[in-house]
Design a protein around this motif. Structure first.
Motif, PDB file in Angstrom:
ATOM      1  N   LEU A 112      21.182  25.754 -23.466  1.00  0.00           N
ATOM      2  CA  LEU A 112      21.199  24.126 -22.256  1.00  0.00           C
ATOM      3  C   LEU A 112      20.612  23.182 -22.731  1.00  0.00           C
ATOM      4  O   LEU A 112      20.340  21.956 -23.061  1.00  0.00           O
ATOM      5  CB  LEU A 112      20.320  24.824 -21.371  1.00  0.00           C
ATOM      6  N   ALA A 113      19.471  23.691 -23.654  1.00  0.00           N
ATOM      7  CA  ALA A 113      18.755  22.060 -24.261  1.00  0.00           C
ATOM      8  C   ALA A 113      18.717  22.299 -25.184  1.00  0.00           C
ATOM      9  O   ALA A 113      18.542  20.712 -25.764  1.00  0.00           O
ATOM     10  CB  ALA A 113      17.226  23.805 -24.231  1.00  0.00           C
ATOM     11  N   GLY A 114      19.586  23.249 -25.971  1.00  0.00           N
ATOM     12  CA  GLY A 114      20.307  22.044 -27.492  1.00  0.00           C
ATOM     13  C   GLY A 114      21.143  21.541 -27.196  1.00  0.00           C
ATOM     14  O   GLY A 114      21.329  19.921 -27.760  1.00  0.00           O
ATOM     15  N   TYR A 115      22.183  21.616 -25.798  1.00  0.00           N
ATOM     16  CA  TYR A 115      23.451  21.280 -25.571  1.00  0.00           C
ATOM     17  C   TYR A 115      22.718  19.741 -24.674  1.00  0.00           C
ATOM     18  O   TYR A 115      23.495  18.356 -25.135  1.00  0.00           O
ATOM     19  CB  TYR A 115      24.659  21.753 -24.922  1.00  0.00           C
ATOM     20  N   CYS A 116      22.189  19.296 -24.074  1.00  0.00           N
ATOM     21  CA  CYS A 116      21.465  18.241 -23.077  1.00  0.00           C
ATOM     22  C   CYS A 116      20.709  17.700 -23.900  1.00  0.00           C
ATOM     23  O   CYS A 116      20.871  16.535 -23.692  1.00  0.00           O
ATOM     24  CB  CYS A 116      21.597  19.281 -21.767  1.00  0.00           C
ATOM     25  N   GLY A 117      19.813  17.834 -24.329  1.00  0.00           N
ATOM     26  CA  GLY A 117      18.842  17.253 -24.865  1.00  0.00           C
ATOM     27  C   GLY A 117      18.166  16.750 -24.354  1.00  0.00           C
ATOM     28  O   GLY A 117      18.065  16.862 -22.981  1.00  0.00           O
ATOM     29  N   GLY A 118      17.747  15.233 -24.188  1.00  0.00           N
ATOM     30  CA  GLY A 118      16.384  14.667 -23.731  1.00  0.00           C
ATOM     31  C   GLY A 118      15.268  15.176 -22.435  1.00  0.00           C
ATOM     32  O   GLY A 118      14.667  16.107 -23.281  1.00  0.00           O
ATOM     33  N   TRP A 119      15.239  14.774 -21.976  1.00  0.00           N
ATOM     34  CA  TRP A 119      14.383  15.929 -20.805  1.00  0.00           C
ATOM     35  C   TRP A 119      14.708  16.880 -20.419  1.00  0.00           C
ATOM     36  O   TRP A 119      13.331  17.987 -20.606  1.00  0.00           O
ATOM     37  CB  TRP A 119      14.183  15.025 -19.677  1.00  0.00           C
ATOM     38  N   VAL A 120      15.929  17.685 -20.427  1.00  0.00           N
ATOM     39  CA  VAL A 120      15.767  18.883 -20.771  1.00  0.00           C
ATOM     40  C   VAL A 120      15.303  19.480 -21.617  1.00  0.00           C
ATOM     41  O   VAL A 120      14.933  20.643 -21.165  1.00  0.00           O
ATOM     42  CB  VAL A 120      17.720  19.098 -20.224  1.00  0.00           C
ATOM     43  N   TRP A 122      13.723  18.335 -23.603  1.00  0.00           N
ATOM     44  CA  TRP A 122      11.959  18.883 -24.146  1.00  0.00           C
ATOM     45  C   TRP A 122      10.438  19.418 -22.838  1.00  0.00           C
ATOM     46  O   TRP A 122      10.077  19.766 -23.349  1.00  0.00           O
ATOM     47  CB  TRP A 122      11.384  16.965 -23.194  1.00  0.00           C
ATOM     48  N   LEU A 123      11.722  19.457 -21.416  1.00  0.00           N
ATOM     49  CA  LEU A 123      10.477  20.123 -20.694  1.00  0.00           C
ATOM     50  C   LEU A 123      11.054  21.555 -21.245  1.00  0.00           C
ATOM     51  O   LEU A 123      10.237  21.776 -20.849  1.00  0.00           O
ATOM     52  CB  LEU A 123      11.293  20.116 -18.996  1.00  0.00           C
ATOM     53  N   LEU A 124      12.078  21.814 -21.601  1.00  0.00           N
ATOM     54  CA  LEU A 124      12.442  23.578 -21.514  1.00  0.00           C
ATOM     55  C   LEU A 124      11.394  23.538 -22.911  1.00  0.00           C
ATOM     56  O   LEU A 124      11.235  24.864 -23.266  1.00  0.00           O
ATOM     57  CB  LEU A 124      13.868  23.874 -21.972  1.00  0.00           C
ATOM     58  N   GLY A 125      11.527  23.367 -24.014  1.00  0.00           N
ATOM     59  CA  GLY A 125      10.735  23.638 -25.335  1.00  0.00           C
ATOM     60  C   GLY A 125       9.023  23.234 -25.143  1.00  0.00           C
ATOM     61  O   GLY A 125       8.549  24.239 -25.937  1.00  0.00           O
ATOM     62  N   ARG A 126       8.858  22.487 -24.045  1.00  0.00           N
ATOM     63  CA  ARG A 126       7.175  22.564 -23.788  1.00  0.00           C
ATOM     64  C   ARG A 126       7.128  23.801 -22.892  1.00  0.00           C
ATOM     65  O   ARG A 126       6.063  24.612 -23.079  1.00  0.00           O
ATOM     66  CB  ARG A 126       7.285  21.519 -23.416  1.00  0.00           C
ATOM     67  N   ALA A 127       7.919  24.449 -22.435  1.00  0.00           N
ATOM     68  CA  ALA A 127       7.697  26.004 -21.603  1.00  0.00           C
ATOM     69  C   ALA A 127       7.655  26.900 -22.472  1.00  0.00           C
ATOM     70  O   ALA A 127       6.204  28.095 -22.535  1.00  0.00           O
ATOM     71  CB  ALA A 127       8.922  26.165 -20.660  1.00  0.00           C
TER      72      ALA A 127
END
Length: 292
Positions: A112-120, A122-127
């Protein structure tokens, strides 16, 4: 409009090339054979052990290797060989379930993070970054301290600990595949994101995913052993390689082999997982494409 673009599945020639390269790696092939023997032995343990693993015989406590007890007995007279086989069943199962939990959590969020990018992203990456700031074993101990010791809690804790690491691998691989022309073409003709992820992205990130899972199995096995050694994992009298090692330390002066056998089992299994992971890394990589 339907998506008529040709995906890049694993092909028979690619599988043959992979098998040929993997067979050529004698260390990885030997490690795979060792793992198969360990898994089969652990799976068949209830039917092949010479004694009940919890059968107490105080008259033969701390005996050395004898025809009746090949690897000797522990402080309660229980057969070490029988307990070692049953412990392998528990330890390997615990490692596999912990990694399965990490896959269930880390892979979907990484995609999800790799495909959607953007705020998704960023949010998952910070978690994931927050979880990765804590040393793995310390975070696992904190989770077990909150939920209580036991095999189930230890597996859940290890799954949570390793999911951010798997998330980072999957996210990175997905970002690389997301930039491919065939994915952009699928997007341009209106293919749903779920279809692109399932049919285009996921098959093409299997190589790094399989390598990471094999290496993570070794890490999970060591972590489970460490937690059980500390009394936070598998609760006695259920044997695991970790708590057999811990119990052996209490008798190390009189019977040092009680430490050697579970320690050797952990070392062999961990080394085998790592060698298989190295073999997969060297042999995989282009099998998701139609040609080299």
């Amino acid at each position: 409009m339907t998506d008529t673009l040709t995906s890049r599945p694993v092909t028979a020639p690619g599988l043959r090339r992979f098998a040929r390269r993997f067979r050529a790696n004698r260390l990885a092939l030997g490690a795979l054979i060792v793992l198969v023997v360990l898994v089969v032995g652990a799976a068949a343990a209830p039917w092949i052990v010479p004694y009940e693993p919890d059968a107490i015989d105080v008259m033969n406590r701390l005996s050395g290797s004898t025809p009746a007890h090949w690897l000797g007995t522990d402080s309660l007279g229980r057969d070490t060989f029988s307990r070692l086989l049953v412990a392998g069943r528990v330890s390997l199962f615990a490692a596999a379930i912990a990694v399965a939990i990490a896959v269930v959590v880390g892979v979907p969020f990484g995609l999800l993070a790799g495909y959607c990018g953007g705020w998704v992203d960023w949010l998952l990456g910070r978690a994931a970054d927050v979880l990765m700031t804590f040393p793995a074993i310390i975070l696992a101990i904190a989770i077990i301290a909150a939920t209580g010791p036991g095999l189930t809690n230890a597996m859940i804790a290890l799954g949570i600990v390793y999911s951010p690491r798997l998330f980072r691998v999957v996210r990175s691989a997905t970002l690389a595949v997301r930039a491919e022309t065939y994915v952009e073409a699928s997007v341009s003709i209106g293919t749903p994101a779920s279809g692109i992820i399932a049919r285009r992205v996921l098959p093409n990130i299997l190589s790094p995913l399989l390598v990471q899972v094999s290496l993570m199995l070794a890490a999970a096995l060591l972590a489970e052993a460490a937690l059980s050694l500390l009394g936070l994992g598998v609760v006695p009298p259920t044997p695991s390689w970790g708590n057999l090692l811990g119990r052996g330390f209490t008798e190390i002066r009189s019977t040092p082999l009680l430490v050697v056998w579970p320690g050797l089992a952990i070392a062999v299994a961990t080394l085998s997982f790592n060698l298989v992971g190295d073999g997969l890394r060297d042999s995989l990589g282009r099998e998701t494409r139609k040609g080299d």
